[in-house]
Design a protein around this motif. Structure first.
Motif, PDB file in Angstrom:
ATOM      1  N   UNK A  25       0.832  -1.193   0.000  1.00 20.04           N
ATOM      2  CA  UNK A  25       0.000   0.000   0.000  1.00 20.04           C
ATOM      3  C   UNK A  25       0.869   1.245   0.000  1.00 20.04           C
ATOM      4  N   UNK A  26       0.297   2.363  -0.470  1.00 18.62           N
ATOM      5  CA  UNK A  26       0.990   3.645  -0.414  1.00 18.62           C
ATOM      6  C   UNK A  26       0.720   4.337   0.905  1.00 18.62           C
ATOM      7  N   UNK A  27       1.479   5.385   1.189  1.00 19.82           N
ATOM      8  CA  UNK A  27       1.332   6.092   2.462  1.00 19.82           C
ATOM      9  C   UNK A  27      -0.055   6.708   2.627  1.00 19.82           C
ATOM     10  N   UNK A  28      -0.683   7.095   1.519  1.00 22.34           N
ATOM     11  CA  UNK A  28      -2.003   7.720   1.609  1.00 22.34           C
ATOM     12  C   UNK A  28      -3.097   6.723   1.947  1.00 22.34           C
ATOM     13  N   UNK A  29      -2.765   5.435   1.928  1.00 24.54           N
ATOM     14  CA  UNK A  29      -3.766   4.399   2.199  1.00 24.54           C
ATOM     15  C   UNK A  29      -3.647   3.818   3.606  1.00 24.54           C
ATOM     16  N   UNK A  30      -2.775   4.386   4.433  1.00 22.09           N
ATOM     17  CA  UNK A  30      -2.537   3.814   5.759  1.00 22.09           C
ATOM     18  C   UNK A  30      -2.472   4.895   6.822  1.00 22.09           C
ATOM     19  N   UNK A  31      -2.633   4.460   8.069  1.00 17.20           N
ATOM     20  CA  UNK A  31      -2.388   5.299   9.234  1.00 17.20           C
ATOM     21  C   UNK A  31      -1.094   4.810   9.875  1.00 17.20           C
ATOM     22  N   UNK A  32      -0.218   5.750  10.236  1.00 18.68           N
ATOM     23  CA  UNK A  32       1.101   5.391  10.755  1.00 18.68           C
ATOM     24  C   UNK A  32       1.250   5.856  12.197  1.00 18.68           C
ATOM     25  N   UNK A  33       1.660   4.943  13.043  1.00 21.51           N
ATOM     26  CA  UNK A  33       1.924   5.255  14.448  1.00 21.51           C
ATOM     27  C   UNK A  33       3.391   4.937  14.744  1.00 21.51           C
ATOM     28  N   UNK A  34       4.117   5.943  15.191  1.00 20.65           N
ATOM     29  CA  UNK A  34       5.515   5.743  15.545  1.00 20.65           C
ATOM     30  C   UNK A  34       5.580   5.299  17.006  1.00 20.65           C
ATOM     31  N   UNK A  35       5.938   4.047  17.224  1.00 16.01           N
ATOM     32  CA  UNK A  35       6.014   3.508  18.579  1.00 16.01           C
ATOM     33  C   UNK A  35       7.311   3.931  19.260  1.00 16.01           C
ATOM     34  N   UNK A  36       8.398   3.889  18.517  1.00 15.71           N
ATOM     35  CA  UNK A  36       9.698   4.277  19.054  1.00 15.71           C
ATOM     36  C   UNK A  36      10.521   4.871  17.918  1.00 15.71           C
ATOM     37  N   UNK A  37      10.999   6.085  18.104  1.00 14.88           N
ATOM     38  CA  UNK A  37      11.785   6.729  17.061  1.00 14.88           C
ATOM     39  C   UNK A  37      13.194   6.156  16.970  1.00 14.88           C
ATOM     40  N   UNK A  38      13.619   5.416  18.017  1.00 12.31           N
ATOM     41  CA  UNK A  38      14.951   4.833  18.022  1.00 12.31           C
ATOM     42  C   UNK A  38      16.034   5.896  18.181  1.00 12.31           C
ATOM     43  N   UNK A  39      17.261   5.469  18.215  1.00 17.17           N
ATOM     44  CA  UNK A  39      18.387   6.413  18.251  1.00 17.17           C
ATOM     45  C   UNK A  39      19.647   5.723  17.758  1.00 17.17           C
ATOM     46  N   UNK A  40      20.602   6.520  17.327  1.00 20.95           N
ATOM     47  CA  UNK A  40      21.832   5.979  16.755  1.00 20.95           C
ATOM     48  C   UNK A  40      22.841   5.562  17.820  1.00 20.95           C
ATOM     49  N   UNK A  41      22.578   5.975  19.071  1.00 23.32           N
ATOM     50  CA  UNK A  41      23.515   5.619  20.127  1.00 23.32           C
ATOM     51  C   UNK A  41      24.802   6.420  20.027  1.00 23.32           C
ATOM     52  N   UNK A  42      25.754   6.059  20.818  1.00 24.54           N
ATOM     53  CA  UNK A  42      27.046   6.745  20.850  1.00 24.54           C
ATOM     54  C   UNK A  42      27.928   6.247  19.709  1.00 24.54           C
ATOM     55  N   UNK A  43      28.285   7.178  18.831  1.00 20.55           N
ATOM     56  CA  UNK A  43      29.099   6.848  17.663  1.00 20.55           C
ATOM     57  C   UNK A  43      28.442   5.793  16.771  1.00 20.55           C
ATOM     58  N   UNK A  44      27.129   5.650  16.935  1.00 20.81           N
ATOM     59  CA  UNK A  44      26.434   4.660  16.130  1.00 20.81           C
ATOM     60  C   UNK A  44      26.742   3.242  16.528  1.00 20.81           C
ATOM     61  N   UNK A  45      27.348   3.061  17.698  1.00 14.15           N
ATOM     62  CA  UNK A  45      27.756   1.711  18.130  1.00 14.15           C
ATOM     63  C   UNK A  45      27.176   1.342  19.486  1.00 14.15           C
ATOM     64  N   UNK A  46      27.232   2.257  20.434  1.00 15.26           N
ATOM     65  CA  UNK A  46      26.828   1.951  21.805  1.00 15.26           C
ATOM     66  C   UNK A  46      25.434   2.521  22.064  1.00 15.26           C
ATOM     67  N   UNK A  47      24.551   1.662  22.576  1.00 17.21           N
ATOM     68  CA  UNK A  47      23.189   2.101  22.907  1.00 17.21           C
ATOM     69  C   UNK A  47      22.299   2.320  21.711  1.00 17.21           C
ATOM     70  N   UNK A  48      22.656   1.739  20.592  1.00 16.37           N
ATOM     71  CA  UNK A  48      21.824   1.884  19.387  1.00 16.37           C
ATOM     72  C   UNK A  48      20.451   1.242  19.606  1.00 16.37           C
ATOM     73  N   UNK A  49      19.390   1.973  19.193  1.00 19.22           N
ATOM     74  CA  UNK A  49      18.029   1.471  19.379  1.00 19.22           C
ATOM     75  C   UNK A  49      17.262   1.631  18.070  1.00 19.22           C
ATOM     76  N   UNK A  50      16.650   0.549  17.616  1.00 24.03           N
ATOM     77  CA  UNK A  50      15.953   0.605  16.331  1.00 24.03           C
ATOM     78  C   UNK A  50      14.632   1.349  16.460  1.00 24.03           C
ATOM     79  N   UNK A  51      14.186   1.906  15.362  1.00 20.43           N
ATOM     80  CA  UNK A  51      12.876   2.555  15.312  1.00 20.43           C
ATOM     81  C   UNK A  51      11.804   1.487  15.105  1.00 20.43           C
ATOM     82  N   UNK A  52      10.636   1.730  15.690  1.00 19.39           N
ATOM     83  CA  UNK A  52       9.533   0.780  15.545  1.00 19.39           C
ATOM     84  C   UNK A  52       8.265   1.553  15.207  1.00 19.39           C
ATOM     85  N   UNK A  53       7.517   1.059  14.208  1.00 18.37           N
ATOM     86  CA  UNK A  53       6.275   1.716  13.802  1.00 18.37           C
ATOM     87  C   UNK A  53       5.153   0.686  13.669  1.00 18.37           C
TER      88      UNK A  53
END
Length: 213
Positions: A25-53
């Motif tokens: 489906x295209x974006x206009x056909x759905x409702x989107x809820x961002x559960x977790x925006x995630x983060x890159x962590x320190x230097x992209x290595x430590x504490x990295x957290x994925x985004x969830x929708x």
């Protein structure tokens, strides 16, 4: 209707795109809820957290109509195949099955009522109006042909006996068929009298003022 899906990704957009790909489906056909925006962590290595929708397909006119009609037919204990055809802002519904006479009713009154209620359900909360038409066993076309022949036959009687004829009460759809059939007949005119639901069409010699349908 398809269920919501949850996806993860390095970014919110990546997670959304994964969900859209699964749902096709295209974006206009759905409702989107961002559960977790995630983060890159320190230097992209430590504490990295994925985004969830969570991505949920929007309810369509067909979804609403199908759910409503299935509930009605279940209560009536009828097995009915429902076919849909969408054309622009129109939703055409064709019903198939046994005992369709029950759904048609006297002079199509049950079918008209079911079409009206379905239209209310389909257009619930939408900004863009969807025109709903419903038919079964080609009833609409047969009824239109019957009324058209009736109008022509009665017009001939009006000319022959020089007297107006008042038809039985009809719904707006049926009245329009009578008016449309005789609109090019220069010898007679048609107009409607009375109040709903007992409004009637009058066929008269063409020396009267036409009134609104």
């Amino acid at each position: 209707m398809k269920n919501a899906v949850e996806k993860t990704g390095k970014t919110v957009d990546e997670a959304i795109n994964a969900a859209l790909a699964e749902l096709n489906l295209g974006r206009d056909k759905v409702d989107i809820e961002v559960i977790d925006e995630g983060n890159k962590g320190l230097f992209g290595l430590i504490g990295t957290k994925v985004a969830r929708v969570r991505v949920t397909p929007k309810e369509t006119a067909e979804d609403r109509a199908r759910e409503f009609l299935n509930s009605v037919f279940d209560k009536m204990k009828l097995k009915v195949k429902i076919n849909f055809e969408e054309k622009g802002n129109s939703l055409n519904i064709l019903l198939e099955g046994d005992d369709m006479g029950i759904l048609i009713g006297r002079r199509g009154e049950t079918l008209d009522s079911l079409q009206y209620l379905t239209s209310l359900v389909v257009n619930r909360g939408d900004n863009e109006y969807i025109r709903v038409s419903m038919d079964t066993e080609n009833y609409r076309k047969k009824r239109e042909e019957t009324l058209s022949k009736l109008a022509k036959r009665l017009a001939e009687r009006v000319l022959k006996y020089r007297r107006s004829i008042t038809l039985e009460p009809m719904n707006p759809y049926e009245r329009r068929i009578i008016h449309s059939t005789l609109q090019n007949n220069k010898m007679v005119t048609t107009y409607s009298i009375g109040e709903e639901p007992n409004r009637k069409v009058v066929i008269a010699l063409n020396n009267r003022k036409k009134l609104e349908v």
